[in-house]
Scaffold this motif. Sequence first.
Motif, mmCIF file in Angstrom:
data_model
loop_
_atom_site.group_PDB
_atom_site.id
_atom_site.type_symbol
_atom_site.label_atom_id
_atom_site.label_comp_id
_atom_site.label_asym_id
_atom_site.label_seq_id
_atom_site.Cartn_x
_atom_site.Cartn_y
_atom_site.Cartn_z
ATOM 1 N N GLY A 103 0.833 -1.197 0.000
ATOM 2 C CA GLY A 103 0.000 0.000 0.000
ATOM 3 C C GLY A 103 0.864 1.242 0.000
ATOM 4 N N GLY A 104 0.216 2.376 0.155
ATOM 5 C CA GLY A 104 0.941 3.627 0.147
ATOM 6 C C GLY A 104 1.737 3.864 1.417
ATOM 7 N N PRO A 105 2.636 4.841 1.403
ATOM 8 C CA PRO A 105 3.404 5.177 2.605
ATOM 9 C C PRO A 105 2.490 5.777 3.666
ATOM 10 C CG PRO A 105 3.760 6.816 0.888
ATOM 11 C CD PRO A 105 2.969 5.708 0.260
ATOM 12 N N PRO A 106 2.931 5.766 4.929
ATOM 13 C CA PRO A 106 2.097 6.335 5.999
ATOM 14 C C PRO A 106 2.134 7.862 6.008
ATOM 15 C CG PRO A 106 4.149 5.520 6.923
ATOM 16 C CD PRO A 106 4.159 5.149 5.482
ATOM 17 N N THR A 107 1.691 8.433 4.909
ATOM 18 C CA THR A 107 1.608 9.887 4.760
ATOM 19 C C THR A 107 0.221 10.230 4.238
ATOM 20 O OG1 THR A 107 2.392 9.865 2.458
ATOM 21 C CG2 THR A 107 4.079 10.004 4.204
ATOM 22 N N ALA A 108 -0.088 11.521 4.202
ATOM 23 C CA ALA A 108 -1.406 11.940 3.718
ATOM 24 C C ALA A 108 -1.638 11.485 2.280
ATOM 25 C CB ALA A 108 -1.532 13.456 3.837
ATOM 26 N N HIS A 118 -6.427 1.134 -3.493
ATOM 27 C CA HIS A 118 -6.138 -0.152 -2.852
ATOM 28 C C HIS A 118 -7.377 -0.763 -2.193
ATOM 29 C CE1 HIS A 118 -3.921 -3.388 -1.272
ATOM 30 N NE2 HIS A 118 -3.734 -2.929 -0.048
ATOM 31 N N GLU A 119 -8.152 0.044 -1.499
ATOM 32 C CA GLU A 119 -9.340 -0.468 -0.819
ATOM 33 C C GLU A 119 -10.470 -0.819 -1.788
ATOM 34 O OE1 GLU A 119 -10.520 2.172 2.257
ATOM 35 O OE2 GLU A 119 -8.612 2.030 3.355
ATOM 36 N N PHE A 124 -1.611 -0.091 -7.361
ATOM 37 C CA PHE A 124 -0.926 1.105 -7.874
ATOM 38 C C PHE A 124 0.548 1.056 -7.516
ATOM 39 C CE2 PHE A 124 -2.226 2.276 -3.580
ATOM 40 C CZ PHE A 124 -1.125 2.948 -3.069
ATOM 41 N N ASN A 125 1.347 1.654 -8.366
ATOM 42 C CA ASN A 125 2.759 1.911 -8.108
ATOM 43 C C ASN A 125 2.981 3.415 -8.085
ATOM 44 O OD1 ASN A 125 3.233 -0.840 -8.128
ATOM 45 N ND2 ASN A 125 4.158 -0.871 -10.169
ATOM 46 N N LEU A 126 3.950 3.837 -7.280
ATOM 47 C CA LEU A 126 4.266 5.254 -7.175
ATOM 48 C C LEU A 126 5.750 5.449 -7.458
ATOM 49 C CD1 LEU A 126 3.380 8.163 -6.386
ATOM 50 C CD2 LEU A 126 3.932 7.567 -4.011
ATOM 51 N N TYR A 127 6.050 6.315 -8.421
ATOM 52 C CA TYR A 127 7.427 6.562 -8.823
ATOM 53 C C TYR A 127 7.760 8.050 -8.725
ATOM 54 C CZ TYR A 127 6.618 2.056 -11.196
ATOM 55 O OH TYR A 127 6.275 0.759 -11.497
ATOM 56 N N VAL A 128 9.076 8.317 -8.578
ATOM 57 C CA VAL A 128 9.581 9.688 -8.660
ATOM 58 C C VAL A 128 10.692 9.703 -9.707
ATOM 59 C CG1 VAL A 128 10.615 11.630 -7.451
ATOM 60 C CG2 VAL A 128 9.062 10.100 -6.225
#
Length: 208
Positions: A103-108, A118-119, A124-128
């Motif tokens: 899941g996503g990081p523990p941020t907003a 996710h729910e 999803f993937n998150l890239y920078v």
Amino acid sequence: MRNDARRRETEGRGTRGQAHTLEAFVAATILLASIVFSLQVTAVTPLTASTSSQHIENQQEAVATGVLAAAAKNGTLKPTLLYVNNSTGRFHGNTFDGMYVSGGPPTALGWTLDDAFHERGIAFNLYVHHLTSDRTIRRETVVRMGGPSDNAVSARRTVTLYDDDVLYAADGTETTHTLTDSTTFYAADRHPGPLYNVVEVEVVVWRM
């Protein structure tokens, strides 16, 4: 007698001719119906499924774009990029090889992505994406929930980082470490003056 025989023969031929004509008409009707049915099966069904799938993908892309736009507007996008341990250069939390995999990081931003995708059974993937010191583009993986499928869609958002931007601690509070102070931050200082780097955040989503 001969006339009666000829008449019966003529009538027989007429009856057989009518029967052949009727058989031909029925056969033509069946053939035409088969062709129409085949065209309907091959032309309508896949098109309907394809249209529905495309509609879902368009919705997912719109949601991903909206999430990034809202996060940039309310100020929750950049803190996720700076949610990095200054000692290790990796993102805080339970990560695998420096990435979040469940899941996503523990941020907003992470919580918003979890709520939006996710729910609802959407991965999803998150890239920078950032410019390195040797002027090549490198992709930093923040979240990797798997390999995107063929129907994956993506959304991107540009974020400007500055020298005096600070890293965030595991509890989400700001630290005293700025980007210029950090020697482990994943992106390099690519600009003179107060500008540090211009990165591009990408969210890739697909149905699991």
